[in-house]
Scaffold this motif. Sequence first.
Motif, PDB file in Angstrom:
ATOM      1  N   SER A  38      57.777  28.152  11.578  1.00 11.91           N
ATOM      2  CA  SER A  38      57.901  26.898  10.835  1.00 11.91           C
ATOM      3  C   SER A  38      59.122  26.104  11.301  1.00 11.91           C
ATOM      4  O   SER A  38      59.046  24.891  11.508  1.00 11.91           O
ATOM      5  N   ILE A  61      59.225  23.093   4.952  1.00  7.37           N
ATOM      6  CA  ILE A  61      59.032  24.459   5.445  1.00  7.37           C
ATOM      7  C   ILE A  61      57.868  25.106   4.686  1.00  7.37           C
ATOM      8  O   ILE A  61      57.018  25.770   5.270  1.00  7.37           O
ATOM      9  N   LYS A  64      54.463  24.229   6.063  1.00  5.89           N
ATOM     10  CA  LYS A  64      54.113  25.020   7.249  1.00  5.89           C
ATOM     11  C   LYS A  64      53.660  26.422   6.865  1.00  5.89           C
ATOM     12  O   LYS A  64      52.725  26.974   7.437  1.00  5.89           O
TER      13      LYS A  64
END
Length: 335
Positions: A38, A61, A64
């Motif tokens: 990520s 994040i 992802k």
Amino acid sequence: MDNRIPTPQEQLKFLKNIQLILQSGSFSSTYKFALLMSLSRLAIERGEDSSECLSLEYTDIAEKFIELYWKQAVPYAFNHEDQLILNQNNGKQAAIVNRILQFRQNYSSLGLLRRDSIVWLRLLKDVAKTVKDMPVRYLQNLNGKNFEFLYQLDRCGKQLNLLPNVMYCLRQFNEVIEELCQKRWIDYIRKNSINAPILNQLPNLEKFMFEPSRNQLNAVSNVLAELQECRCFYCNKPIKKGSYAVDHFIPWSMYPSDTGHNFVLADIRCNSKKSNLLASNEFLHKWKERNHEHDLMIIDRIAILGFLTDKERSHKVAEWAYSQGKENNYLMWKG
Ligand SMILES: [Zn+2]
């Protein structure tokens, strides 16, 4: 702006540190792989080639993470009728996977879940909290020793702040990092005591865990056939039914994450000739034009199939890929 880039020694040291983290045995779940991948992808989508710091939102994040685990939170089918949800943790299933499994019951694709913006935001915040409390805290812990070369925990509050040089190195070594993480992730899944008795000897987990499914790509090809009026993106010749393929304009081997704007339709011949090369600048230009012109249609029709569709981010990825190609003298495909 500071145009300094890390010295070759600093870059090698960085790569060595990534390897050390991945080799350390202290992985209690697959979160750490997801976190490294990520960060690397966000450095490309959000960053630039400089030694500056990069601040990342935990919710970015988290997005992802959800993309990575959404794909793996369906039963892995084998031997015709048996199936298994891969266990991503030592002991009981990882919390993020359990959350996603719940959502999968009500949403048939990630695209539909994203459109339900209140629910989606709540999930992002929830996953962001787990990411912050677990892998972000433990990623750089090597056998009990703190090894902070990516970020310093006591300097990360509401955002995760990558240290100087880190963004540059993640962009520089993204392909290596992706490959290392995927291999280690697959190994982890195979050796996990709950998965192992079943997965031993079973074929290609890689496709299942990381690549888009055949069904998804078929659906994408229908949209693209309409958009390209049944012509090959590269040679412009009419394509015959059954002899075309969805091509990743920026090759999957460079950036293994599907974004809606990256897909083009090509006949089998162009698709196999292009293989995992970058196409020449003339095609890059054509691809960008196509994305400007058909942005709304791509967002509307391809997002619903579950792909991230953000033109700006896709173009940032392309910018990164072409500058890597130039810097490292990658072979270009001229059509
Ligand atoms: Zn063609």
